[in-house]
Every structure is written in structure tokens, then in C-alpha cells.
Design a protein around this motif. Structure first.
Motif, PDB file in Angstrom:
ATOM      1  N   LEU A 110       0.824  -1.217   0.000  1.00 16.53           N
ATOM      2  CA  LEU A 110       0.000   0.000   0.000  1.00 16.53           C
ATOM      3  C   LEU A 110       0.857   1.265   0.000  1.00 16.53           C
ATOM      4  CD1 LEU A 110      -2.759  -0.945   2.601  1.00 16.53           C
ATOM      5  CD2 LEU A 110      -2.937  -0.923   0.111  1.00 16.53           C
ATOM      6  N   SER A 111       0.326   2.294  -0.606  1.00 11.54           N
ATOM      7  CA  SER A 111       0.994   3.596  -0.636  1.00 11.54           C
ATOM      8  C   SER A 111       0.884   4.275   0.727  1.00 11.54           C
ATOM      9  CB  SER A 111       0.337   4.483  -1.684  1.00 11.54           C
ATOM     10  OG  SER A 111      -0.990   4.793  -1.272  1.00 11.54           O
ATOM     11  N   GLU A 112       1.656   5.344   0.884  1.00 14.60           N
ATOM     12  CA  GLU A 112       1.544   6.168   2.094  1.00 14.60           C
ATOM     13  C   GLU A 112       0.109   6.667   2.245  1.00 14.60           C
ATOM     14  OE1 GLU A 112       3.992   7.394   4.208  1.00 14.60           O
ATOM     15  OE2 GLU A 112       5.726   6.461   3.261  1.00 14.60           O
ATOM     16  N   LEU A 113      -0.456   7.145   1.139  1.00 16.29           N
ATOM     17  CA  LEU A 113      -1.823   7.671   1.184  1.00 16.29           C
ATOM     18  C   LEU A 113      -2.795   6.606   1.662  1.00 16.29           C
ATOM     19  CD1 LEU A 113      -3.583  10.093  -1.148  1.00 16.29           C
ATOM     20  CD2 LEU A 113      -4.636   7.836  -0.909  1.00 16.29           C
ATOM     21  N   ALA A 114      -2.651   5.396   1.123  1.00 16.21           N
ATOM     22  CA  ALA A 114      -3.562   4.321   1.530  1.00 16.21           C
ATOM     23  C   ALA A 114      -3.385   4.003   3.011  1.00 16.21           C
ATOM     24  CB  ALA A 114      -3.307   3.080   0.677  1.00 16.21           C
ATOM     25  N   ARG A 115      -2.134   4.012   3.457  1.00 13.22           N
ATOM     26  CA  ARG A 115      -1.905   3.666   4.869  1.00 13.22           C
ATOM     27  C   ARG A 115      -2.397   4.775   5.802  1.00 13.22           C
ATOM     28  NH1 ARG A 115       3.940   2.496   4.938  1.00 13.22           N
ATOM     29  NH2 ARG A 115       3.957   2.781   2.682  1.00 13.22           N
ATOM     30  N   SER A 118      -5.057   6.489   5.111  1.00 10.14           N
ATOM     31  CA  SER A 118      -6.520   6.550   4.999  1.00 10.14           C
ATOM     32  C   SER A 118      -7.145   5.657   6.057  1.00 10.14           C
ATOM     33  CB  SER A 118      -6.968   6.075   3.611  1.00 10.14           C
ATOM     34  OG  SER A 118      -6.411   6.880   2.618  1.00 10.14           O
ATOM     35  N   ASP A 162     -10.094   4.251   8.561  1.00 13.02           N
ATOM     36  CA  ASP A 162     -11.533   4.056   8.452  1.00 13.02           C
ATOM     37  C   ASP A 162     -12.212   5.185   9.219  1.00 13.02           C
ATOM     38  OD1 ASP A 162     -13.373   2.478   7.213  1.00 13.02           O
ATOM     39  OD2 ASP A 162     -13.677   1.150   8.924  1.00 13.02           O
ATOM     40  N   TYR A 193     -11.892  17.172  -2.981  1.00 10.45           N
ATOM     41  CA  TYR A 193     -10.764  16.258  -3.163  1.00 10.45           C
ATOM     42  C   TYR A 193      -9.781  16.814  -4.189  1.00 10.45           C
ATOM     43  CZ  TYR A 193      -8.372  11.762  -2.926  1.00 10.45           C
ATOM     44  OH  TYR A 193      -7.434  10.778  -2.696  1.00 10.45           O
ATOM     45  N   VAL A 250     -15.802  14.407   6.727  1.00  8.81           N
ATOM     46  CA  VAL A 250     -15.238  13.719   5.550  1.00  8.81           C
ATOM     47  C   VAL A 250     -14.115  14.560   4.931  1.00  8.81           C
ATOM     48  CG1 VAL A 250     -15.715  12.432   3.447  1.00  8.81           C
ATOM     49  CG2 VAL A 250     -17.484  12.625   5.158  1.00  8.81           C
ATOM     50  N   SER A 287     -11.125  13.544   6.671  1.00 10.22           N
ATOM     51  CA  SER A 287     -10.576  12.282   6.156  1.00 10.22           C
ATOM     52  C   SER A 287      -9.699  12.530   4.930  1.00 10.22           C
ATOM     53  CB  SER A 287     -11.699  11.306   5.769  1.00 10.22           C
ATOM     54  OG  SER A 287     -12.377  10.836   6.908  1.00 10.22           O
ATOM     55  N   ILE A 288     -10.127  13.442   4.070  1.00 10.38           N
ATOM     56  CA  ILE A 288      -9.292  13.780   2.905  1.00 10.38           C
ATOM     57  C   ILE A 288      -7.939  14.308   3.378  1.00 10.38           C
ATOM     58  CG2 ILE A 288      -9.037  15.316   0.905  1.00 10.38           C
ATOM     59  CD1 ILE A 288     -12.019  15.355   0.560  1.00 10.38           C
ATOM     60  N   SER A 304      -5.707  11.584   4.876  1.00 10.48           N
ATOM     61  CA  SER A 304      -5.118  10.646   3.918  1.00 10.48           C
ATOM     62  C   SER A 304      -3.988  11.297   3.126  1.00 10.48           C
ATOM     63  CB  SER A 304      -6.192  10.101   2.979  1.00 10.48           C
ATOM     64  OG  SER A 304      -6.643  11.101   2.100  1.00 10.48           O
ATOM     65  N   HIS A 305      -4.048  12.613   2.969  1.00  8.81           N
ATOM     66  CA  HIS A 305      -2.979  13.290   2.228  1.00  8.81           C
ATOM     67  C   HIS A 305      -1.829  13.750   3.139  1.00  8.81           C
ATOM     68  CE1 HIS A 305      -5.945  13.275  -0.992  1.00  8.81           C
ATOM     69  NE2 HIS A 305      -4.937  13.424  -1.795  1.00  8.81           N
TER      70      HIS A 305
END
Lengths: 424, 424
Positions: A6-11, A13, A15, A116, A138, A141-142, A145-146
């Protein structure tokens, strides 16, 4: 294999807590949810939508155009009509055309997509976004994740505390962090979750302050005006957007949507973008999906052009006025006097505050007992950005009157009131 | 102020050359474009779509469900029907349910969005993506904007050159770069732009190779199968997807779309995602737009359920068979023998090759003279990833028979033929 690549962004992100709330809601059919940001089912424009579709499909030529690809920026007619609608709403004079130029308008797959795209367009990991305290979770959350940090600015009854905005900017200047600050994110009409509407003076004041610090930031600090709930006003007069402040035209990103005031199943939002950002954000949109569904866009263009959109708003507003009144009445009857809230004039939420020291948070007795009685709300703590410089309150509850029926609102507040009376 | 405060991603997002082509096309009403990836207008399913909408709006309950928000993953019925459709296409046996589990399916706003989400989910700046040479140029724009490098694998007539895939992986292993390699991106049916269809043996061989290098990569290297043109086959038998290779189930990302085979104005794509990636990619989708337009999803679900989708495919396929034949006949008549191409069996494109040493690139005489005669094609060079280890050919042209009428295809190839005959 331990790692999934997984990418940094995915990690980053995580829940969002709200998805846990939604799972809870789905698993309990008896549950009354005052949590979701869903809109009122019964006022969805079924007849209007059917009539619009009949018009589109009455001519093969029109139908074909709706069923084919469009352009990345969006349908030209929809962009023109949207720009005109905004200009009319702002009561803007004839010489203000530049601020409402359809060429600056980008159509998106809901206004969430605009937020986004904008974040991608402006922010690198480690950058800082100024947000209202509390704010839309939300969006948080954006940012999370960034890999972005937040600085929170408290809200007063008419919008941002400008003194705190200034001292925050000063402090960022002193610490050398201003170059990492790209935008201030505000929800200016019936704010999610607090219900606060920002005055034009406050918008102007915030923009004035941001510009004073641009020299030290070495780039613009954009004022992002999320107007998602603007058309859901059922009381009082509309307030002009920051677009109307001619001096700051190229510092305002205006984010709007047709989803909430028309139909959430038709995901069409838009942004009025400062010209210097337009090429980049359009390219990013091109990479996302090279343009929002043409059928949805043409439906909205017809809704605007035929005045069906305009005619639908009072229907919707009357409905929410009624539901808000039902919730407010139930709160007056069921809640102890120590719990405070503002009578809403629009939007979908009432933001109720317990006395200091009490908790309505995820782990609180009140939340658990309410859930035991099949009543769900959004714990206010979820709406506070991570910000080590202040302690986020746990005393608040976001109560939505958008989706539940009047009967369910009454029952729901009765259930919650019993729990709250017991613990306050 | 010199800087606009753009992010790294925004600054890396260069204007794709294709957008220049599109502007050229719009500015010249007389132009015949064999460039766009638009689909055939006359076979768009107008009657089917109208019937589906009539069904949805026949019941207020159904209409309300279509006009309200859905969930981030997508409509349950659409996901089930899509999974069943894939399984049937792959001729998969009953015990292969796991590979086609609807729980692994994510509905997206066109399959382009799936490619974007996947890139975000897996890749950090500096990572390496293996791509076919040539490949889909909008995917290259995604990679470019995310700061990713490419390694290109040449195509043979039945898919990737596996020898080159292996030597590339070996070389990445030697240089210590394997941990930066997250995926191999393939377009396995009527590849855009080359028209090549990948055999199941090649898919299996590629997956086998990728897995051999996983230990050194220290994470899975995913095989991304973009099947955008699969349902546009008009000749020969369908080939099973990589999902059918039970041993590699959790290494395959299958990306599909209903846009091209049904209606491009109804942007609905999907991905079948390895379970370990599903939570992260769903969260990222949630941040993008918390779910694809429900109305569009319910339309597609009905198209599948009523067999209207299935019944529409032969209509579409017959139409493209005809247009492909018209283009091939015109090419035989108008082009010198030195120009080679394959008779297409599906998809939207013919990939024509000039003899070595000739150029059909953006700056070539052929491209300019064709444009002077109001004829536009996609210069093949745009489809080659930046890869310093090989020189990208300029000898190719992507000619689309998707959008232009038969008459325009004939005229277009006649115009182009005159230019090519003159310069070859």
C-alpha cells in the motif's frame, strides 16, 4: 507477505468513525438514525426528474448527446446556467461578470469531488489547512489521507473568530510555517455540524487577513467557501458569497452542489475556481474521470433552465422547516434546560450542547445507552480536527432532521431525551 | 505573486497532448476526427435507456431509492449482477465463486476512476509501474502526475513479451528497485492503442513471473487487467480474464466498464479488487465522492437484470464490425502496401504502422498535412511512456472507427491516404 504494497496515502486513509456508525445503523433495522447526512426522501423531485427525462428522450438527438461522453470541464449549458444562478443569488451587479464567468466553472461528481481535487491541487504532505472548529468530518478524512496537518479556528455565531484566525496566522508566521498554509476551509451556510452561517463581513474579514499573510507565505492562501447547504435555507435572507467581494476574486474557491437541494442520487457538484488554479485542477479532474456523467449534467441543466430547480426549492425548504420545528419542539419538551442549541434556519442539523463536564462522545454512557434504545446520533467529537493546541469537546451531538420522518424525529428525541435527562 | 501555491501533483500534471487534439477538433467544424475514443452515436441504447427509466419511475419507492445517496462500495444488486456477468464471461466453474465474489467489487465513476484510485492506493512518488509499450495515454497522465516512473514491456501479437518482462524484473532486482514496483498495467482486450488481445497463457505467464519477484519486492506486484474493450468483440471467441486463474486470485485487479459497451454518458465502471486492498481503496473512494451516482447504478443494474445489456451487445458489435470493415477496406484501397495494420476483431482502433524511418508524429509532415486537409488522428508517439531505455517510435497512427460515420471514415482515410501516399 506482511506488506500489501500500500501507498503512504492508503496507509494514512483510516476508516472514518462515521463508517462504523453507518454499519451500526444497517445492522439494526429498528434503529432511528439522526446521524446520517441523507436528505428527505419524500421531497425528492420524482415528477420533475421524470419530466426532464421525458424531455431528453423525446428527441433522439438530445438523448444521444446525453448518453455520449462530454468534456472534462463539464456541459457548457450547465456551466452557464450555474454561473447565472450564483450571480443572481449573490445579487451581483452587471459589472461583476468576471467573478461569475462560466469559464471558471468546473462540474464535478458531487461537491465532495471538488474538495478532493482542490486538496490534490494545492497540498503536499506536511502542508497545513486551516479549518473551522468543528468542521465537516469527511473533509478531515481527505486531509488525513494526504498527510496534511490542521490548525483549527473557533466559530462564533456569525462565523470564524477573526481574532483567532489572525493570532493563528501570526503564530504560523513566527514558526516559519506559513509557506505550508495553502487554504482556509469554511462551510459558510448552516455549517456542518454547528449550523452556523457566516456573515459577509466575516468572509471579507477572513480574506483580508489571509492576504496580509500572503507575502510571508510566498503564495496565495485560498479562501474555500463550501456552500453545500446554501439552498436549504428555510428562514431569513440569503447572504452573498465571497465571490461577491470583487477585490478578492482570485482568492475564493466556491464549492456548490445540486445533490442536496435536488437529488443526492444525481451526483452533480461544481466549483468556481480562481483562474490560476483552473488548468491544474482541470487536468487532475481529467485524470480522475475525464468529466462527470453527461446524462446527469444534462438533467441538471434542464432542471435549471426550466425553472424546475427553482420551483423545487420552496417545496424542499418547507419540508425541512417543518422537520426542524418538530425536532426543536421535541428537544424543548424532552431535554433538560441545561442542554443548549440554536433554532435552525436551514441545513440539516441541530447541534446540541451538554453542560461542561458531560460527555456525548463515542465512549460515553449517553451514546451507548442511546444506542441500546436504538437511537443513533453523530458524537460531536468526530467533527473536531486533530489539533494538539486545544482539547476537543465531547459535549456535543449532531442531530440530523434531514432523513428521518417527523414521527421518527419525535420518537428519536424522546428516546435520547430520556437518556440525557438521566445523565445530566 | 509568482507561485500560485500549487502542489507537487498539480505541477507534475502536464496538459495531455490529447487535450490539444481535442481543442483542434472543436475549433474545426469541418474536421473528420479519427482521434477521439468516443463511441458510436447511432447505436447508443436510447430505447433501452428510456424503458429502464420508465421502470424506475413507475414506482415512487424505486424512484426515491435511485434519487437518494447509496453506499461507497456501490449498489448491492449491481455488484451481484456484475460479478455474475464476469463469472459467466469467464466460463468459470461453480467452485470459483471466491474469485467473483460481489464483496470484492467496487463500483466507480467510469473505469478511469478505478485506475486513479488504484494508483493512489498503491503508489508513492518515485515508484515504478510496468506498462505495455504502447499503452493508454490517460493512464500515463495519472502516473506522471503522481511522480511515478515507467518501465515499458513490448507487446507481441498475443500480449506481453514475457522474456522482456522477465529481464526487466531481473534488472530491477539487480538495481534494488523492485520494492518500488507495485503493479503491471495491461489492457488485455483489443488494447488501446495497438489492438492486441492478450492470451490467457500470457496472463498466466505474466502473473507467474511477477510472483517470482515478490520476495525481493517484499510485497505483491499486482497484475492490473484493464478490460475496457472486452465487450466490444465482434469477431472470434472471448478469452477468460486473469480472474479465472485460481492460483493468483489475490494478485489480479480486474477493471471493467459499462460506459463503452452501453453508454458513455452513463459513467459506471467497476473493479474486482484483491481483498487486502479493498478496505484502503474503499476509503479512498469514500474521500473522492462516497459512492457513484445511485441513479446511474440502478439504471445499469436494470440493464443487466432485464438482459437489455446483453441484448444490446450484438447490436453494438455488428455496428463496429461494419465500421471496422469500412475502415480496413479504405485502408487497403488508399494506403500504400508499405503501411501495415491488423484487421481488428473488436475494440475501437486500427493501429497503422508506416515503414521505419517515416514519421506520423505530432511534428511530422504527415500529421500537419492531414490536419490541413481537416483530418485528425492520434499520433502513435503519444501512447509511449517516457522510458529512457528505448526510443519511442513515431511511425504509428491510432485510427478510431468508433465515433465517425461510415461515410466519414471513408472520406477520412481517403484524405489521409493521399497524404501518406505522397510521403511514403
Amino acid at each position: 507477505m506482511k506488506s500489501h504494497g500500500l501507498s503512504e496515502l492508503a496507509r494514512r486513509s483510516i476508516d472514518p468513525p462515521i463508517s462504523w456508525l453507518m454499519k451500526v445503523a444497517l445492522a439494526r433495522p429498528e434503529l432511528i438514525s439522526l446521524a446520517a447526512g441523507f436528505t428527505d426522501d419524500l421531497s425528492l423531485p420524482i415528477d420533475e426528474t421524470r419530466a426532464i427525462l421525458d424531455e431528453i428522450f423525446a428527441s433522439p438527438k438530445q438523448a444521444r448527446a446525453a448518453l455520449q461522453y462530454g468534456s472534462t470541464l463539464g456541459d457548457g449549458t450547465l456551466r452557464r446556467l450555474t454561473a447565472e444562478w450564483l450571480r443572481e443569488q449573490d445579487g451581483a451587479p452587471g459589472n461583476s461578470a468576471g467573478a461569475y464567468d462560466p469559464d471558471r466553472l468546473l462540474i464535478t461528481h458531487g461537491s465532495q469531488q471538488l474538495l478532493y481535487l482542490l486538496t490534490e491541487c494545492l497540498c503536499d504532505p506536511g502542508d497545513i489547512v486551516l479549518v473551522e472548529d468543528p468542521t465537516y468530518f469527511v473533509f478531515l478524512s481527505i486531509l488525513q489521507s494526504h498527510g496534511l496537518a490542521c490548525r483549527t479556528i473557533p466559530l462564533e455565531s456569525d462565523g470564524l473568530d477573526l481574532g483567532r484566525l489572525e493570532s493563528t496566522l501570526e503564530s504560523l508566521k513566527r514558526s516559519g510555517d506559513l509557506p505550508r498554509v495553502k487554504m482556509l476551509y469554511t462551510i459558510t451556510y448552516f455549517q456542518n455540524p454547528s449550523g452556523v452561517t457566516t456573515s459577509l463581513q466575516k468572509k471579507s474579514g477572513a480574506l483580508f487577513l489571509l492576504r496580509q499573510f500572503e507575502r510571508d507565505a510566498r503564495h496565495p492562501i485560498y479562501f474555500v467557501e463550501d456552500a453545500a447547504y446554501r439552498d436549504l435555507r428555510f428562514e431569513g435572507k440569503d447572504i452573498a458569497s465571497a465571490l461577491s467581494l470583487a477585490a478578492h476574486r482570485n482568492r475564493v474557491v466556491y464549492s456548490g452542489t445540486f445533490s442536496k437541494p435536488f437529488a443526492t442520487g444525481i451526483r452533480v457538484g461544481y466549483g468556481l475556481i480562481p483562474r490560476p488554479l483552473l488548468p491544474a485542477i482541470t487536468r487532475i479532474k481529467g485524470n480522475h474521470d475525464f468529466g462527470t456523467s453527461n446524462l446527469l449534467q444534462q438533467m441538471l441543466a434542464r432542471a435549471l433552465d426550466s425553472c424546475r430547480y427553482r420551483a423545487h426549492l420552496p417545496v424542499l425548504q418547507q419540508r425541512y422547516r417543518k422537520k426542524a420545528a418538530v425536532m426543536a419542539k421535541a428537544l424543548r419538551e424532552q431535554f433538560p434546560d441545561e442542554v443548549t442549541w440554536q433554532e435552525p434556519k436551514g441545513g440539516l442539523y441541530i447541534w446540541a450542547r451538554l453542560p461542561a463536564g458531560r460527555s456525548a462522545g463515542m465512549k460515553s454512557d449517553i451514546f451507548k445507552r442511546a444506542l441500546d434504545r436504538d437511537l443513533l446520533y453523530v458524537p460531536g467529537e468526530l467533527c473536531y480536527a486533530p489539533d494538539p493546541t486545544r482539547r476537543a469537546p465531547k459535549t456535543e451531538m449532531r442531530l440530523s432532521f434531514g432523513s428521518a420522518s417527523e414521527e421518527k424525529i419525535r420518537q428519536g428525541i424522546e428516546r435520547l431525551g430520556a437518556v440525557v435527562r438521566d445523565r445530566v
